[in-house]
Write a protein that holds these residues in place. Structure first.
Motif, mmCIF file in Angstrom:
data_model
loop_
_atom_site.group_PDB
_atom_site.id
_atom_site.type_symbol
_atom_site.label_atom_id
_atom_site.label_comp_id
_atom_site.label_asym_id
_atom_site.label_seq_id
_atom_site.Cartn_x
_atom_site.Cartn_y
_atom_site.Cartn_z
ATOM 1 N N UNK A 4 0.870 -1.181 0.000
ATOM 2 C CA UNK A 4 0.000 0.000 0.000
ATOM 3 C C UNK A 4 0.906 1.230 0.000
ATOM 4 N N UNK A 5 0.999 1.883 -1.133
ATOM 5 C CA UNK A 5 1.821 3.089 -1.237
ATOM 6 C C UNK A 5 1.037 4.289 -0.727
ATOM 7 N N UNK A 6 1.730 5.193 -0.046
ATOM 8 C CA UNK A 6 1.095 6.426 0.397
ATOM 9 C C UNK A 6 1.035 7.396 -0.779
ATOM 10 N N UNK A 7 -0.168 7.660 -1.246
ATOM 11 C CA UNK A 7 -0.344 8.544 -2.385
ATOM 12 C C UNK A 7 -0.379 10.008 -1.986
ATOM 13 N N UNK A 8 -0.937 10.834 -2.859
ATOM 14 C CA UNK A 8 -0.997 12.271 -2.619
ATOM 15 C C UNK A 8 -2.007 12.601 -1.525
ATOM 16 N N UNK A 9 -1.784 13.701 -0.839
ATOM 17 C CA UNK A 9 -2.691 14.234 0.176
ATOM 18 C C UNK A 9 -3.800 14.975 -0.544
ATOM 19 N N UNK A 10 -5.005 14.395 -0.535
ATOM 20 C CA UNK A 10 -6.142 14.935 -1.295
ATOM 21 C C UNK A 10 -7.371 15.022 -0.393
ATOM 22 N N UNK A 11 -7.346 15.896 0.595
ATOM 23 C CA UNK A 11 -8.450 15.947 1.561
ATOM 24 C C UNK A 11 -9.752 16.475 0.992
ATOM 25 N N UNK A 12 -9.716 17.159 -0.154
ATOM 26 C CA UNK A 12 -10.950 17.693 -0.725
ATOM 27 C C UNK A 12 -11.735 16.640 -1.504
ATOM 28 N N UNK A 15 -13.465 10.607 0.450
ATOM 29 C CA UNK A 15 -12.484 9.878 1.261
ATOM 30 C C UNK A 15 -12.500 8.378 0.997
ATOM 31 N N UNK A 16 -12.416 8.001 -0.279
ATOM 32 C CA UNK A 16 -12.391 6.590 -0.657
ATOM 33 C C UNK A 16 -11.295 6.383 -1.692
ATOM 34 N N UNK A 17 -10.659 5.229 -1.627
ATOM 35 C CA UNK A 17 -9.602 4.902 -2.574
ATOM 36 C C UNK A 17 -8.251 4.766 -1.883
ATOM 37 N N UNK A 18 -7.551 3.682 -2.158
ATOM 38 C CA UNK A 18 -6.278 3.405 -1.494
ATOM 39 C C UNK A 18 -5.139 4.251 -2.037
ATOM 40 N N UNK A 19 -5.382 5.008 -3.099
ATOM 41 C CA UNK A 19 -4.301 5.754 -3.740
ATOM 42 C C UNK A 19 -4.185 7.187 -3.233
ATOM 43 N N UNK A 20 -4.808 7.529 -2.119
ATOM 44 C CA UNK A 20 -4.766 8.910 -1.630
ATOM 45 C C UNK A 20 -4.688 8.925 -0.110
ATOM 46 N N UNK A 21 -4.233 10.059 0.427
ATOM 47 C CA UNK A 21 -4.186 10.278 1.863
ATOM 48 C C UNK A 21 -5.207 11.334 2.254
ATOM 49 N N UNK A 22 -5.829 11.146 3.409
ATOM 50 C CA UNK A 22 -6.698 12.172 3.970
ATOM 51 C C UNK A 22 -5.975 12.952 5.073
ATOM 52 N N UNK A 23 -4.849 12.422 5.534
ATOM 53 C CA UNK A 23 -3.995 13.125 6.496
ATOM 54 C C UNK A 23 -2.540 12.962 6.075
ATOM 55 N N UNK A 258 -7.115 22.817 -6.801
ATOM 56 C CA UNK A 258 -8.513 22.543 -7.106
ATOM 57 C C UNK A 258 -8.821 21.053 -6.985
ATOM 58 N N UNK A 259 -9.854 20.720 -6.213
ATOM 59 C CA UNK A 259 -10.254 19.343 -5.939
ATOM 60 C C UNK A 259 -9.136 18.542 -5.281
ATOM 61 N N UNK A 260 -8.201 19.257 -4.630
ATOM 62 C CA UNK A 260 -7.113 18.593 -3.909
ATOM 63 C C UNK A 260 -7.101 19.026 -2.448
#
Length: 470
Positions: A4-12, A15-23, A258-260
């Motif tokens: 599981x790779x830590x993807x980009x921080x995309x809090x906007x 909150x679903x998908x293993x390819x993004x971080x919420x924190x 935007x949307x990030x």
């Protein structure tokens, strides 16, 4: 085993998908993960009054100066202590600075000041307009909101910061009649005037009777925060009503948040846009926006990687600058016993000039350079590891060079809207495995690192089997 790779921080985003971080807290973006962040360490004592802006300049003799403006003083750092160049001021706005030869022009909405770098003195610049921002465009010093007119741009005489008589030696002014309040200026070989609802390019014409022409870049949106403006080379960053934008080469405008992360930042700062401090990290390809507070936040965006993170620490403000130059007398104050000095007199630190990102904390100016590291927190969005089958977790393998101080947490739910159940573990075995048993269909993973001997984290490997349905 599933990586599981830590993807980009995309809090906007949702909150679903293993390819993004919420924190992504207290880490910096890296090409395939995130880096550790040193804690604050001061390089000065506390300023004599609340911080309102900082600046560095290098004189033509190579001497580096570190300046800070407060609500009542303009001060210079020497041997770790502040020397007041000006006192008794009443400053309610933000200090902003521009270097012109061996002088630094300083504005704050009140009387314009000038620092003589050769003499190490400061005084009011006679004849100059008051302004809320200042920069140098070609051979002219340019002022924003000249003499309190929120629409007025004014510039000095040709190659003469003392020449401020309109119509004399190319000194002039231009009211920006559309686009609303002038929020700031970004200078260089050309200028960009940032207004509330418009962006304008200010170009040299070569005509002494009309030295500048003004061309509209955008007609319907501009800069929403004076404090959010930062320039890196030919790119200007700022916060607009549409979110964070980059202005490339004074012509093209592109959104970067935007949307990030735009909306999450907006929620953090509220409507207090003028609290923001912005600067470019001179040692990395990243722009920083600080929201002062105890704790406050520093939002970091790496424009090469197109990734953002948030640092959470006490912060009064930020600015980019150079390490200060010290005289032998100033070195003697800092190290009174030459026999016990930990460094040589030839050490580069005494020459100054090394670029640094400065953070102001509790009135003291410092850098993020402590041996202690900030506590890092990373959390993924929610994802279904094995689809409808669910997952039975047995262990996690953090992909990091940290070997202690790790806490992993699995949050699980059978449906996306259910209340999650959490389980945490900190027992990192010699193999790198953290035993942790949990089950659920929808999962998200947290990793906390509280250690002073790590440098990077890329993600984790999940040891699990399908089949958690009941």
């Amino acid at each position: 085993m599933q990586p599981l790779a830590f993807g980009a921080f995309l809090p906007d985003q949702l909150p679903v998908g293993a390819d993004k971080l919420v924190t992504a807290r207290n880490v910096l973006p890296a090409p395939n993960g995130y880096r550790a962040v040193p804690a604050f360490t001061p390089v000065s004592n506390a300023l004599p009054a609340p911080f309102r802006g900082g600046y560095s300049a290098i004189a033509t003799d190579g001497t580096a100066y570190l300046l800070a403006g407060t609500t009542s003083t303009l001060s210079r750092l020497a041997a770790g202590a502040w020397t007041n160049l000006l006192t008794g001021l009443t400053v309610t706005g933000r200090w902003r600075f521009a270097q012109f030869g061996d002088f630094v022009i300083a504005v704050n909405g009140g009387a314009t000041q000038r620092v003589d770098l050769s003499a190490g003195t400061a005084s009011a610049l006679v004849g100059a307009p008051t302004a809320i921002d200042v920069d140098v465009v070609g051979p002219h010093v340019v002022y924003a909101q000249a003499n309190g007119d929120i629409l007025m741009i004014r510039w000095s005489a040709f190659e003469d910061q003392n020449g401020n008589t309109l119509g004399s030696n190319q000194a002039g002014e231009q009211p920006m009649l559309t686009g609303g309040e002038v929020m700031g200026i970004a200078g260089g070989e050309y200028g960009v005037i940032l207004q509330r609802q418009r962006l304008v390019r200010m170009s040299l014409t070569g005509d002494s009777s009309l030295p500048f022409q003004f061309d509209e870049i955008t007609p319907n949106f501009g800069c929403a925060s004076k404090g959010s403006i930062a320039k890196a080379g030919r790119t200007i960053f700022c916060y607009s009503d549409r979110g964070f934008i980059a202005i490339d080469d004074g012509q093209a405008v592109r959104p970067i948040g935007n949307e990030k992360f735009d909306q999450t930042f907006r929620a953090a700062v509220g409507d207090e846009f003028e609290r923001i401090y912005a600067t470019i990290d001179p040692q990395r390809t990243q722009v920083c926006w600080a929201i002062p507070g105890v704790p406050g936040q520093i939002w970091v965006y790496n424009w090469v990687l197109d990734r953002a993170t948030v640092l959470e620490l006490n912060v009064d403000g930020i600015f980019a600058g150079f390490e200060n130059s010290d005289t032998l007398e100033q070195v003697a104050v800092e190290f009174p016993n030459i026999d016990t000095m930990p460094v040589s007199l030839d050490d580069p630190r005494f020459k100054g000039g090394a670029p640094s990102l400065y953070v102001v904390q509790g009135g003291a100016v410092g850098v993020l350079g402590s041996p202690t590291l900030l506590t890092a927190d990373l959390e993924t969005a929610q994802f279904a590891m094995f689809g409808a089958q669910g997952a039975r977790i047995r262990a996690l393998w953090p992909d990091t060079d940290a070997v202690s101080g790790l806490t992993v947490t699995v949050r699980a739910a059978q449906r996306q809207g259910d209340v999650v159940s959490s389980r945490s573990a900190s027992n990192l075995q010699d193999s790198g495995r953290v035993p942790l048993q949990h089950r659920g269909k929808f999962l998200n993973m947290r990793l906390r690192i509280q250690d002073n001997n790590w440098s990077y984290v890329n993600g984790m490997v999940i040891e699990a089997d399908p089949g958690a349905m009941r």
